[in-house]
Write an enzyme that holds these catalytic residues in place. Structure first.
Site, PDB file in Angstrom:
ATOM      1  N   CYS A   1       0.771  -1.120   0.106  1.00  0.00           N
ATOM      2  CA  CYS A   1      -0.043  -0.031   0.045  1.00  0.00           C
ATOM      3  C   CYS A   1       1.086   1.206  -0.065  1.00  0.00           C
ATOM      4  CB  CYS A   1      -0.989   0.007   1.265  1.00  0.00           C
ATOM      5  SG  CYS A   1      -2.196   1.469   1.305  1.00  0.00           S
TER       6      CYS A   1
ATOM      7  N   CYS B   1      -5.304   6.182  -3.405  1.00  0.00           N
ATOM      8  CA  CYS B   1      -4.601   4.872  -3.645  1.00  0.00           C
ATOM      9  C   CYS B   1      -3.227   5.387  -3.974  1.00  0.00           C
ATOM     10  CB  CYS B   1      -5.386   4.086  -4.300  1.00  0.00           C
ATOM     11  SG  CYS B   1      -4.444   2.539  -4.733  1.00  0.00           S
TER      12      CYS B   1
END
Length: 288
Positions: free
Chosen positions: A84, A227
């Site tokens: 991530c 994101c």
């Protein structure tokens, strides 16, 4: 019920529950993670980040011996993910706040993830992470998006999370796309994929920096405000479509803020770096 000490943090609105588990004593089931991340009955987050010393937990181990910390990342539904980009910056800020590492401005730290070892540098405005080499997918993917009338082609990119990037026709399409349900991919990737919807700014390049806007649906989490690896995939895809004259410095505007993406040459091939802020919001105690 056992108590869990946690911190809430975010990177450009992509938010996380963070827990310190240096010795790997905490056994979090997928249902525990989903409850903690639930925005109605839990703390609320796009995912959970567990800080565990490398090698003490079979599920959180990097083969590189010189890596001290592993980032165990779980999506909001409890499923695991490779990496991530926003999360690793927030994770680094959490390690600093907990006194688990020391990192002066300009210094860097190696962190293990399921997507490999990532090097994070502390900057004046946050953190920058070298995501390593990226991979262009070989299959053509068609993408059906609720609220968009025409099925669009998508470009597959791994950084190292799997992504499918879709260019939309205009700002109206970007605004009308309904990401409350997952876009339908054909053929469906075996491990699923995040889907990024992209529109270039006008002009695309300003003062040597290319600029795009993006929305994203993350597998296991739904639409998020940002994101990090998705911003990287979107910049890489747009550069690919723009051709050889496109720059290597990009600014990606997401609903939660702005992220920087930079492509650069390395000994093992082209790498890509992501930069942006990381904020720790509050800490508390809950039960699991």
């Amino acid at each position: 019920m056992p108590e869990l000490r946690f911190t809430k943090g975010h990177g450009t609105g992509n938010d996380f529950v963070l827990v310190a588990d240096p010795d790997g004593d905490l056994a979090l089931r997928p249902s525990d993670v989903a409850r903690l991340c639930d925005r109605h009955t839990g703390i609320g987050a796009d995912g959970l980040l567990r800080a565990v010393r490398n090698g003490v937990d079979a599920a959180a181990t990097s083969p590189e011996a010189d890596v001290d910390w592993f980032m165990d990342y779980r999506n909001a539904d409890g499923s695991v993910a490779e990496m991530c980009g926003n999360g690793i910056r927030v994770f680094t800020a959490f390690l600093l706040a907990e006194g688990l590492v020391e990192l002066p401005a300009g210094g860097s730290i190696a962190i293990g993830t399921r997507g490999g070892v990532m090097t994070v540098q502390r900057t004046a405005t946050g953190f920058a992470v070298d995501l390593g080499r990226w991979t262009l997918g070989g299959d053509d993917v068609s993408v059906r998006i609720a609220g968009v009338d025409v099925v669009r082609p998508g470009l597959s990119i791994d950084v190292p999370n799997p992504h499918v990037v879709v260019a939309l026709a205009d700002d109206a399409e970007l605004a009308s796309a309904d990401l409350s349900s997952p876009p339908v991919l054909d053929p469906p990737p075996l491990a699923g994929a995040n889907v990024e919807l992209v529109r270039p700014e006008d002009p695309l390049v300003d003062d040597g920096i290319a600029r795009i806007r993006m929305r994203v649906h993350e597998r296991g989490s739904g639409e998020t405000l940002s994101c990090g690896t998705g911003a990287v995939a979107a910049a890489l895809a747009t550069r690919y479509w723009a051709g050889s004259g496109a720059p290597d410095d990009w600014r990606v505007t997401v609903p939660g803020g702005v992220l920087g993406v930079r492509m650069f040459a390395a000994e093992d091939g082209e790498h890509v770096a992501l930069s942006g802020p990381a904020e720790l919001v509050y800490s508390g105690v809950t039960e699991i």
